[in-house]
Design a protein around this motif. Structure first.
Motif, short mmCIF file in Angstrom:
data_model
loop_
_atom_site.label_atom_id
_atom_site.label_comp_id
_atom_site.label_asym_id
_atom_site.label_seq_id
_atom_site.Cartn_x
_atom_site.Cartn_y
_atom_site.Cartn_z
N TYR A 1 -12.97 42.73 -39.93
CA TYR A 1 -13.93 43.74 -40.38
C TYR A 1 -14.75 43.21 -41.56
O TYR A 1 -15.96 43.40 -41.61
CB TYR A 1 -13.17 45.02 -40.77
CG TYR A 1 -14.03 46.08 -41.40
CD1 TYR A 1 -14.79 46.93 -40.59
CD2 TYR A 1 -14.10 46.23 -42.78
CE1 TYR A 1 -15.60 47.90 -41.17
CE2 TYR A 1 -14.90 47.20 -43.35
CZ TYR A 1 -15.64 48.04 -42.54
OH TYR A 1 -16.45 48.99 -43.10
N LYS B 1 -13.10 50.58 -42.55
CA LYS B 1 -12.35 49.94 -41.45
C LYS B 1 -11.68 50.98 -40.55
O LYS B 1 -11.76 50.89 -39.32
CB LYS B 1 -11.30 49.00 -42.06
CG LYS B 1 -10.63 48.10 -41.08
CD LYS B 1 -9.75 47.11 -41.82
CE LYS B 1 -9.17 46.09 -40.87
NZ LYS B 1 -8.37 45.09 -41.59
N LYS B 2 -11.06 51.98 -41.15
CA LYS B 2 -10.37 53.01 -40.38
C LYS B 2 -11.36 53.85 -39.57
O LYS B 2 -11.14 54.14 -38.39
CB LYS B 2 -9.57 53.89 -41.34
CG LYS B 2 -8.63 54.85 -40.69
CD LYS B 2 -7.82 55.58 -41.74
CE LYS B 2 -6.86 56.56 -41.11
NZ LYS B 2 -6.10 57.30 -42.13
N THR C 1 -14.30 52.93 -38.59
CA THR C 1 -14.89 52.09 -37.54
C THR C 1 -14.01 52.11 -36.30
O THR C 1 -14.51 52.23 -35.18
CB THR C 1 -15.07 50.64 -38.05
OG1 THR C 1 -15.94 50.67 -39.18
CG2 THR C 1 -15.66 49.76 -36.98
N LYS C 2 -12.71 52.01 -36.49
CA LYS C 2 -11.79 52.07 -35.34
C LYS C 2 -11.88 53.43 -34.66
O LYS C 2 -11.87 53.52 -33.43
CB LYS C 2 -10.35 51.80 -35.78
CG LYS C 2 -10.09 50.34 -36.08
CD LYS C 2 -8.65 50.10 -36.40
CE LYS C 2 -8.41 48.63 -36.69
NZ LYS C 2 -7.00 48.33 -36.94
N HIS D 1 -15.13 53.56 -32.61
CA HIS D 1 -15.05 52.81 -31.36
C HIS D 1 -14.19 53.54 -30.33
O HIS D 1 -14.52 53.56 -29.14
CB HIS D 1 -14.50 51.41 -31.63
CG HIS D 1 -15.46 50.56 -32.40
ND1 HIS D 1 -15.82 49.29 -32.03
CD2 HIS D 1 -16.16 50.79 -33.52
CE1 HIS D 1 -16.68 48.79 -32.89
NE2 HIS D 1 -16.89 49.70 -33.81
N LYS D 2 -13.11 54.15 -30.80
CA LYS D 2 -12.26 54.92 -29.89
C LYS D 2 -13.01 56.13 -29.34
O LYS D 2 -12.94 56.43 -28.15
CB LYS D 2 -11.00 55.38 -30.63
CG LYS D 2 -9.93 55.96 -29.71
CD LYS D 2 -8.73 56.44 -30.50
CE LYS D 2 -7.84 55.30 -30.88
NZ LYS D 2 -6.55 55.77 -31.46
N ASP E 1 -19.01 44.87 -30.80
CA ASP E 1 -17.90 45.82 -30.68
C ASP E 1 -18.38 47.18 -30.20
O ASP E 1 -17.70 47.84 -29.41
CB ASP E 1 -17.18 45.98 -32.02
CG ASP E 1 -16.45 44.71 -32.44
OD1 ASP E 1 -16.22 43.85 -31.58
OD2 ASP E 1 -16.12 44.60 -33.63
#
Length: 187
Positions: free
Chosen positions: A50, A67-68, A70-71, A74-75, A139
């Motif tokens: 990241y 970072k959290k 971003t995940k 994407h999910k 991503d």
């Protein structure tokens, strides 16, 4: 060494050839497993973190998801793509905005040249649609179920039976917290 003729183009008088070299060395099962493990470790090394992706973002990438988040983004994009609640790419998103679609916009922060997406934050603010940036277009494209990198994704306002509703609500709150007027220009 084996040469295979794939095809020819009579009009241009070109012949396409591919050389195939057969590796006939015998390997034991342990050696084959070691080769596979070294290959998988090389791909893990090639994947950027990241922080490394954040180094490549452009100037207008505000608010940038942590970072959290971003995940989570994407999910959410992956779930929305499977449920067909999504618009991918600048052209499609702008068309959806003109038609009056609402939702959450997720933009990639590493788009160059900047002119490709520079009009989108202003357009989204005029339409009162919250948006958030993620560091990587690769991503974002992978999460949107495409092989191509994607610069922007609009997740349409989901219906009641959408399984990613909690992710959608969390990211919507985070994106709404952003106030573009409060940012001071660094000189």
């Amino acid at each position: 060494q084996t040469t295979i003729l794939l095809g020819s183009n009579i009009r241009l008088n070109r012949v396409v050839l591919i050389d195939i070299t057969a590796d006939t060395t015998a390997t034991t099962m342990g050696e084959d497993k070691k080769k596979r493990e070294s290959t998988s470790s090389q791909t893990a090394v090639d994947a950027k973190t990241y922080e490394e992706r954040c180094e490549a973002i452009n100037v207008i990438a505000q608010p940038l998801a942590n970072k959290k988040s971003t995940k989570k983004a994407h999910k959410l994009v992956k779930k929305a793509a499977s449920a067909k609640h999504i618009r991918r790419g600048v052209k499609e998103v702008v068309k959806g905005l003109r038609k009056g679609e609402t939702g959450l916009a997720i933009l990639a922060g590493d788009i160059y040249p900047l002119d490709v997406i520079s009009h989108l934050p202003v357009l989204l603010e005029e339409k009162d649609i919250p948006y958030i940036f993620v560091p990587s277009k690769q991503d974002l494209g992978a999460a949107a179920s495409t092989k191509r990198p994607t610069s922007v994704v609009l997740i349409k306002k989901p219906k009641k039976d959408f399984e990613g509703q909690d992710l959608y609500d969390a990211l919507m709150e985070e994106a709404k917290e952003y106030d573009p007027v409060a940012i001071s220009v660094k000189r």
